[in-house]
Design a protein around this motif. Structure first.
Motif, PDB file in Angstrom:
ATOM      1  N   ASN A 265       0.832  -1.205   0.000  1.00 30.77           N
ATOM      2  CA  ASN A 265       0.000   0.000   0.000  1.00 30.77           C
ATOM      3  C   ASN A 265       0.863   1.250   0.000  1.00 30.77           C
TER       4      ASN A 265
ATOM      5  N   GLN B  93       4.736   5.819   2.923  1.00 28.35           N
ATOM      6  CA  GLN B  93       4.718   6.930   3.888  1.00 28.35           C
ATOM      7  C   GLN B  93       5.347   6.505   5.221  1.00 28.35           C
TER       8      GLN B  93
ATOM      9  N   CYS C 223      -7.018  -3.971   3.791  1.00 32.46           N
ATOM     10  CA  CYS C 223      -6.931  -2.524   3.989  1.00 32.46           C
ATOM     11  C   CYS C 223      -7.658  -1.808   2.856  1.00 32.46           C
TER      12      CYS C 223
ATOM     13  N   ALA D 193      -6.354   9.310  -8.572  1.00 34.12           N
ATOM     14  CA  ALA D 193      -5.408   8.196  -8.381  1.00 34.12           C
ATOM     15  C   ALA D 193      -6.123   6.891  -8.727  1.00 34.12           C
ATOM     16  N   ALA D 194      -6.805   6.923  -9.867  1.00 31.99           N
ATOM     17  CA  ALA D 194      -7.789   5.900 -10.228  1.00 31.99           C
ATOM     18  C   ALA D 194      -7.201   4.509 -10.424  1.00 31.99           C
TER      19      ALA D 194
ATOM     20  N   GLY E 244      -4.622   3.145  -8.833  1.00 31.50           N
ATOM     21  CA  GLY E 244      -3.963   2.578  -7.656  1.00 31.50           C
ATOM     22  C   GLY E 244      -4.809   1.496  -7.008  1.00 31.50           C
ATOM     23  N   GLY E 245      -4.314   0.933  -5.915  1.00 28.85           N
ATOM     24  CA  GLY E 245      -5.016  -0.156  -5.244  1.00 28.85           C
ATOM     25  C   GLY E 245      -6.413   0.248  -4.798  1.00 28.85           C
TER      26      GLY E 245
ATOM     27  N   VAL F 207      -5.708   9.943 -13.769  1.00 31.73           N
ATOM     28  CA  VAL F 207      -4.388   9.319 -13.645  1.00 31.73           C
ATOM     29  C   VAL F 207      -3.322  10.348 -14.015  1.00 31.73           C
TER      30      VAL F 207
ATOM     31  N   ARG G 157      -4.931  13.846 -14.965  1.00 27.71           N
ATOM     32  CA  ARG G 157      -5.333  14.648 -13.801  1.00 27.71           C
ATOM     33  C   ARG G 157      -5.143  16.145 -14.022  1.00 27.71           C
TER      34      ARG G 157
ATOM     35  N   TYR H 136     -12.094  10.728   5.511  1.00 33.33           N
ATOM     36  CA  TYR H 136     -12.103   9.291   5.844  1.00 33.33           C
ATOM     37  C   TYR H 136     -10.698   8.876   6.271  1.00 33.33           C
ATOM     38  N   ASN H 137     -10.617   8.119   7.366  1.00 34.08           N
ATOM     39  CA  ASN H 137      -9.333   7.558   7.791  1.00 34.08           C
ATOM     40  C   ASN H 137      -9.558   6.194   8.436  1.00 34.08           C
ATOM     41  N   ILE H 138      -8.976   5.158   7.835  1.00 37.89           N
ATOM     42  CA  ILE H 138      -9.239   3.793   8.307  1.00 37.89           C
ATOM     43  C   ILE H 138      -8.666   3.555   9.706  1.00 37.89           C
TER      44      ILE H 138
ATOM     45  N   GLY I 203      -3.126  -1.082 -10.378  1.00 35.96           N
ATOM     46  CA  GLY I 203      -3.714  -2.269  -9.764  1.00 35.96           C
ATOM     47  C   GLY I 203      -3.003  -2.576  -8.459  1.00 35.96           C
TER      48      GLY I 203
HETATM   49  N1  LIG Z   1      -7.412   7.550   4.645  1.00 36.33           N
HETATM   50  C1  LIG Z   1      -7.342   6.230   4.630  1.00 36.33           C
HETATM   51  O1  LIG Z   1      -7.895   5.547   5.474  1.00 36.33           O
HETATM   52  C2  LIG Z   1      -6.583   5.547   3.531  1.00 36.33           C
HETATM   53  C3  LIG Z   1      -6.548   4.150   3.452  1.00 36.33           C
HETATM   54  C4  LIG Z   1      -5.855   3.552   2.385  1.00 36.33           C
HETATM   55  C5  LIG Z   1      -5.211   4.363   1.467  1.00 36.33           C
HETATM   56  N2  LIG Z   1      -5.258   5.708   1.621  1.00 36.33           N
HETATM   57  C6  LIG Z   1      -4.586   6.605   0.670  1.00 36.33           C
HETATM   58  O2  LIG Z   1      -5.041   6.307  -0.624  1.00 36.33           O
HETATM   59  C7  LIG Z   1      -4.020   6.653  -1.547  1.00 36.33           C
HETATM   60  C8  LIG Z   1      -3.811   5.507  -2.501  1.00 36.33           C
HETATM   61  O3  LIG Z   1      -3.303   4.415  -1.765  1.00 36.33           O
HETATM   62  P1  LIG Z   1      -3.006   3.049  -2.517  1.00 36.33           P
HETATM   63  O4  LIG Z   1      -2.407   2.126  -1.520  1.00 36.33           O
HETATM   64  O5  LIG Z   1      -4.186   2.667  -3.303  1.00 36.33           O
HETATM   65  O6  LIG Z   1      -1.848   3.556  -3.482  1.00 36.33           O
HETATM   66  P2  LIG Z   1      -1.088   2.850  -4.680  1.00 36.33           P
HETATM   67  O7  LIG Z   1      -1.660   1.522  -4.996  1.00 36.33           O
HETATM   68  O8  LIG Z   1       0.358   2.984  -4.352  1.00 36.33           O
HETATM   69  O9  LIG Z   1      -1.461   3.812  -5.894  1.00 36.33           O
HETATM   70  C9  LIG Z   1      -1.215   5.160  -5.801  1.00 36.33           C
HETATM   71  C10 LIG Z   1      -1.516   5.796  -7.141  1.00 36.33           C
HETATM   72  O10 LIG Z   1      -1.654   7.181  -6.836  1.00 36.33           O
HETATM   73  C11 LIG Z   1      -1.321   7.932  -7.972  1.00 36.33           C
HETATM   74  N3  LIG Z   1      -0.678   9.179  -7.541  1.00 36.33           N
HETATM   75  C12 LIG Z   1      -1.264  10.382  -7.593  1.00 36.33           C
HETATM   76  N4  LIG Z   1      -0.454  11.317  -7.132  1.00 36.33           N
HETATM   77  C13 LIG Z   1       0.681  10.708  -6.753  1.00 36.33           C
HETATM   78  C14 LIG Z   1       1.900  11.164  -6.189  1.00 36.33           C
HETATM   79  N5  LIG Z   1       2.124  12.455  -5.940  1.00 36.33           N
HETATM   80  N6  LIG Z   1       2.842  10.265  -5.912  1.00 36.33           N
HETATM   81  C15 LIG Z   1       2.641   8.956  -6.161  1.00 36.33           C
HETATM   82  N7  LIG Z   1       1.500   8.450  -6.706  1.00 36.33           N
HETATM   83  C16 LIG Z   1       0.534   9.338  -7.013  1.00 36.33           C
HETATM   84  C17 LIG Z   1      -0.406   7.069  -8.824  1.00 36.33           C
HETATM   85  O11 LIG Z   1      -0.908   6.959 -10.141  1.00 36.33           O
HETATM   86  P3  LIG Z   1      -1.291   8.221 -11.058  1.00 36.33           P
HETATM   87  O12 LIG Z   1      -0.381   9.362 -10.673  1.00 36.33           O
HETATM   88  O13 LIG Z   1      -1.084   7.747 -12.443  1.00 36.33           O
HETATM   89  O14 LIG Z   1      -2.726   8.517 -10.738  1.00 36.33           O
HETATM   90  C18 LIG Z   1      -0.395   5.698  -8.167  1.00 36.33           C
HETATM   91  O15 LIG Z   1      -0.618   4.665  -9.061  1.00 36.33           O
HETATM   92  C19 LIG Z   1      -2.800   7.034  -0.704  1.00 36.33           C
HETATM   93  O16 LIG Z   1      -2.775   8.429  -0.546  1.00 36.33           O
HETATM   94  C20 LIG Z   1      -3.095   6.402   0.625  1.00 36.33           C
HETATM   95  O17 LIG Z   1      -2.458   7.053   1.688  1.00 36.33           O
HETATM   96  C21 LIG Z   1      -5.917   6.314   2.624  1.00 36.33           C
END
Ligand SMILES: NC(=O)c1ccc[n+]([C@@H]2O[C@H](COP(=O)([O-])OP(=O)(O)OC[C@H]3O[C@@H](n4cnc5c(N)ncnc54)[C@H](OP(=O)(O)O)[C@@H]3O)[C@@H](O)[C@H]2O)c1
Length: 332
Positions: free
Chosen positions: A40, A45, A124, A149-150, A152-153, A174, A194, A264-266, A320
């Motif tokens: 993730n 971070q 998660c 960030a469409a 991403g996971g 994206v 984006r 939202y924060n998990i 993905g």
């Molecule tokens: N608040 C919560 O409870 C919670 C829980 C889970 C995750 N999250 C957050 O959700 C986000 C996505 O998490 P994930 O695990 O799905 O991430 P991930 O699988 O690592 O994917 C992140 C995607 O974000 C995009 N992105 C946009 N701006 C970016 C930047 N400045 N640096 C790097 N990547 C960037 C990237 O693609 P493109 O740039 O092509 O779009 C990347 O593919 C993160 O911010 C994470 O902290 C929050």
């Protein structure tokens, strides 16, 4: 046991293979022999130091918010899942990049018929995706959703879930033109770059805008998200990928224009409403296993490749879900 951790914050190269003691399950916890660990952005971070300095055994922190594997032991008072059960678990206190991890039973669910590799990317990501769409985003049937960030996971899970919840149109943004070609594979009606999404969203919605915008990016992207909201639309803030300075929404602008910002924060949900996570996790595992919820199976990589995997996620080059294989893949 073998684990992957860091003893000082920094770039991907601070991650190393280490030996640490097998953790003991405390009251209400289970010990899991980890088969796969999901990767993730939050672990990027964690490694960079955004959650503080490492303070685990031997001065190391072991990242990892979600795993799948087999229950190996029960802590005091824990009765289920039984030893030997194949499970998926959310680990709010980290520790998933390891051969064994402990998890609170609130956050552990049997994988059912879902393969363990697939299940590792669920605990998660899917509760978060359900949470931003429903608990925070209040998605209604027939609404239009825009997901930043469409690819991403979380983003790619949310796109498919939104459809099952009755969203009529699902758009995403994206970082590069090449990723826009993933729209069909990831379940979007269209993906936009984006930097230029405002006009694209208004054009695609005949000027009406989106009812729900999911935003883990922040800064100017979040402000622009407010501008493309349909009446009574919501922006859900749930990350700060762009590392922009925080900004304060102008409340007058919100009520004058029928706009809402939600958060939202998990981690907070885990502390204050743990049952919500268990419910979303069960729902996701069974919907994925039955095929009611489609998803692209994750890329499975040896845990020893963790440095390169982190490099890809940090640079936004991932799409993905990626899971690390912990069993049977030794570094070196
Ligand atoms: N608040 C919560 O409870 C919670 C829980 C889970 C995750 N999250 C957050 O959700 C986000 C996505 O998490 P994930 O695990 O799905 O991430 P991930 O699988 O690592 O994917 C992140 C995607 O974000 C995009 N992105 C946009 N701006 C970016 C930047 N400045 N640096 C790097 N990547 C960037 C990237 O693609 P493109 O740039 O092509 O779009 C990347 O593919 C993160 O911010 C994470 O902290 C929050």
């Amino acid at each position: 046991m073998r684990a992957y951790g860091f003893k000082s914050n920094g770039g991907p190269e601070v991650l190393e293979e280490i030996q640490v003691p097998v953790p003991r399950p405390g009251p209400g916890q289970v010990l899991i022999e980890v088969a796969y660990a999901g990767v993730n952005f939050a672990e990027v971070q964690h490694r960079r130091g955004e959650f503080g300095e490492p303070a685990g055994p031997g001065g190391y922190d072991v990242p990892g918010l979600e795993v799948s594997g087999t229950v190996a032991a029960l802590g005091a008072g824990a009765t289920a899942p039984a030893v030997g059960a194949q499970v998926a678990a959310y680990l709010p206190a980290f520790g998933g990049y390891a051969e064994f991890a402990v998890a609170d039973t609130d956050f552990v669910r049997p994988v059912g018929r879902l393969p363990l590799a697939h299940a590792a990317g669920v605990p998660c990501v899917y509760p978060t995706a359900y949470g931003v769409l429903t608990d925070a985003g209040r998605l209604h049937r027939g609404e239009t959703v825009l997901i930043h960030a469409a690819a991403g996971g979380v983003g790619s899970a949310a796109a498919r879930i939104a459809r099952t919840l009755g969203a009529s149109r699902v758009f995403g943004t994206v970082g590069s033109e090449t990723k826009t070609q993933l729209a069909e594979e990831l379940g979007y009606d269209a993906l936009f770059v984006r930097d230029a999404f405002e006009d694209a969203v208004l054009e695609a919605t005949e000027g009406r805008g989106a009812d729900l915008v999911l935003d883990p990016v922040g800064g100017p992207v979040r402000q622009a998200g407010l501008r493309v909201l349909a009446p009574f639309g919501r922006v859900v803030a749930y990350g700060d990928l762009g590392r922009h300075a925080d900004w304060t929404a102008d409340v007058r602008e919100l009520w004058k224009n029928n706009r809402t910002v939600a958060g939202y924060n998990i981690g907070d949900v885990a502390r204050r409403s743990p049952a919500t996570i268990g419910e979303h996790l069960s729902r996701a595992l069974s919907a994925l296993a039955s095929g009611a919820l489609a998803s692209v199976p994750p890329a499975v990589v040896p845990a020893a490749d963790i440095v390169e995997v982190h490099r890809r996620h940090e640079a936004g080059r991932s799409h993905g879900k990626t899971v690390l294989a912990l069993a049977g893949h030794r570094a070196g």
